[in-house]
Design an enzyme around this catalytic site. Structure first.
Site, PDB file in Angstrom:
ATOM      1  N   GLY A   1       4.722   1.559 -17.079  1.00 47.03           N
ATOM      2  CA  GLY A   1       3.617   2.075 -16.270  1.00 47.03           C
ATOM      3  C   GLY A   1       2.658   0.962 -15.903  1.00 47.03           C
ATOM      4  O   GLY A   1       2.971  -0.218 -16.071  1.00 47.03           O
ATOM      5  N   ASN A   2       1.499   1.321 -15.379  1.00 49.84           N
ATOM      6  CA  ASN A   2       0.474   0.317 -15.083  1.00 49.84           C
ATOM      7  C   ASN A   2      -0.910   0.931 -15.306  1.00 49.84           C
ATOM      8  O   ASN A   2      -1.032   2.117 -15.609  1.00 49.84           O
ATOM      9  CB  ASN A   2       0.648  -0.235 -13.664  1.00 49.84           C
TER      10      ASN A   2
END
Ligand code: C5P
Length: 222
Positions: free
Chosen positions: A29-30
């Protein structure tokens, strides 16, 4: 704020990160919180727009009177955007879409083996959603974001041209700005215009951005 341009206008927004699953318990993810895209949705609705918000995995409340579609991966976001872009006059791609996804996600939890001291993941390129929309013959007015930690304006201009966008919002991230933060500082770029916004809340940045789009669109039609 009275904004005749947005009254009844259909606006599609993507927001938040995408999560690319490795297995049922892990993902890539980020740090995108989705706050910028949600702020744009909220302000546009207040200005009279009919807003559809395609949201990656975020923990934010749906703004009043906004149609929200939840997705998780870049592929799911792409499918939702493909299904909705043509019904909208403007598409704002504020999502931080993962550039790569797992070549194969495992159906069961990946187990570490005794003595294993490394793991190689094979990733494949995700579709560039905003570039895809910008390439369609029935495309809306397309606005991208460029979040960078350095050379922000240079990279943003390059993306404006490479992805054939109508506009891009250059977004300095890091320090006290951008991802996971309340304050932001956008510079708005189109082929002809450049507007540096002072640092302010994401709601204020959203209002300025929507006003700038209205100006661009009104001057195109005039
Ligand atoms: O290439 P980069 O990710 O820096 O470009 C950012 C812009 O492109 C953002 O508007 C983002 O929403 C969009 N994007 C996209 N699909 C991708 C990657 C980025 O729509 N796979």
């Amino acid at each position: 704020i009275s904004q005749p341009y947005w009254q009844g206008q259909r606006l599609l927004i993507s927001a938040g990160p995408t999560f690319e699953d490795l297995d049922p318990v892990r993902f890539l993810g980020n740090r995108s919180s989705g706050k910028m895209g949600f702020a744009i949705a909220e302000q546009a609705q207040k200005m009279g727009a009919k807003v559809t918000l395609i949201a990656g995995p975020v923990t934010l409340a749906t703004p009043f009177n906004v149609h929200r579609i939840d997705v998780r991966s870049a592929q799911q976001m792409f499918a939702a955007v493909q299904a909705h872009y043509a019904q909208n006059a403007v598409f704002i791609s504020a999502a931080a879409v993962a550039d790569f996804a797992l070549a194969q996600s495992s159906q069961h939890k990946i187990k570490k083996q005794p003595g294993q001291d490394g793991l190689t993941l094979q990733l494949v390129k995700n579709p560039d959603i905003v570039a895809w929309v910008a390439a369609q013959s029935d495309k809306p007015f397309v606005v991208g974001f460029a979040a960078e930690t350095q050379n922000v304006l240079e990279y943003a201009r390059a993306k404006l041209h490479a992805k054939k966008l109508d506009m891009i919002c250059a977004n300095q991230v890091g320090e006290n700005l951008g991802f996971e933060r309340e304050q932001n500082q956008l510079t708005l770029l189109s082929a002809q215009h450049e507007k540096i916004l002072p640092t302010s809340t994401k709601s204020e940045q959203a209002q300025q951005l929507l006003a700038f789009i209205a100006e661009q669109q009104t001057s195109i039609k005039a």
